[in-house]
Design a protein around this motif. Structure first.
Motif, PDB file in Angstrom:
ATOM      1  N   ASP A  24       0.857  -1.186   0.000  1.00 11.38           N
ATOM      2  CA  ASP A  24       0.000   0.000   0.000  1.00 11.38           C
ATOM      3  C   ASP A  24       0.893   1.236   0.000  1.00 11.38           C
ATOM      4  O   ASP A  24       1.327   1.707   1.050  1.00 11.38           O
ATOM      5  N   CYS A  27       0.024   5.011   2.085  1.00 13.41           N
ATOM      6  CA  CYS A  27      -1.036   4.379   2.887  1.00 13.41           C
ATOM      7  C   CYS A  27      -1.783   5.351   3.797  1.00 13.41           C
ATOM      8  O   CYS A  27      -2.678   4.930   4.520  1.00 13.41           O
ATOM      9  N   GLY A  46       2.457  -1.068   4.411  1.00 13.00           N
ATOM     10  CA  GLY A  46       2.063   0.296   4.070  1.00 13.00           C
ATOM     11  C   GLY A  46       3.273   1.206   4.084  1.00 13.00           C
ATOM     12  O   GLY A  46       4.115   1.102   4.970  1.00 13.00           O
TER      13      GLY A  46
END
Length: 87
Positions: A24, A27, A46
């Motif tokens: 991600d 994030c 993330g």
């Protein structure tokens, strides 16, 4: 409620499963990472460049990084590098 429905829709479209690894990038506050990892048992990493967002994400889940068998959520502070290009 609408936010959770949106995250659920994204995860279903990605067809996430426990064997998946998700990166991600950007994030933000870690909401998607936490949701996907908890609901779909996938490994989520993330990445953020914001110290504030990283700290919030760590505090929003009491056991960050969250460990559930093979599940880990990490928030990584990305290093920023500036590039310049000569035209």
């Amino acid at each position: 409620m609408a936010q959770k429905k949106k995250l659920e829709l994204i995860c279903r479209k990605l067809m996430l499963s426990p064997k998946d690894k998700v990166l991600d990038i950007g994030c933000d506050w870690g909401g998607f990472a936490q949701f996907a990892a908890e609901r779909y048992q996938c490994h989520v990493t993330g990445i953020t460049i914001s110290d504030n967002q990283m700290e919030y994400a760590k505090k929003s889940a009491p056991d960050f990084p969250l460990q559930l068998s093979s599940l880990t959520i990490e928030i990584i502070k990305a290093r920023t590098t500036r590039y310049s290009c000569a035209a």
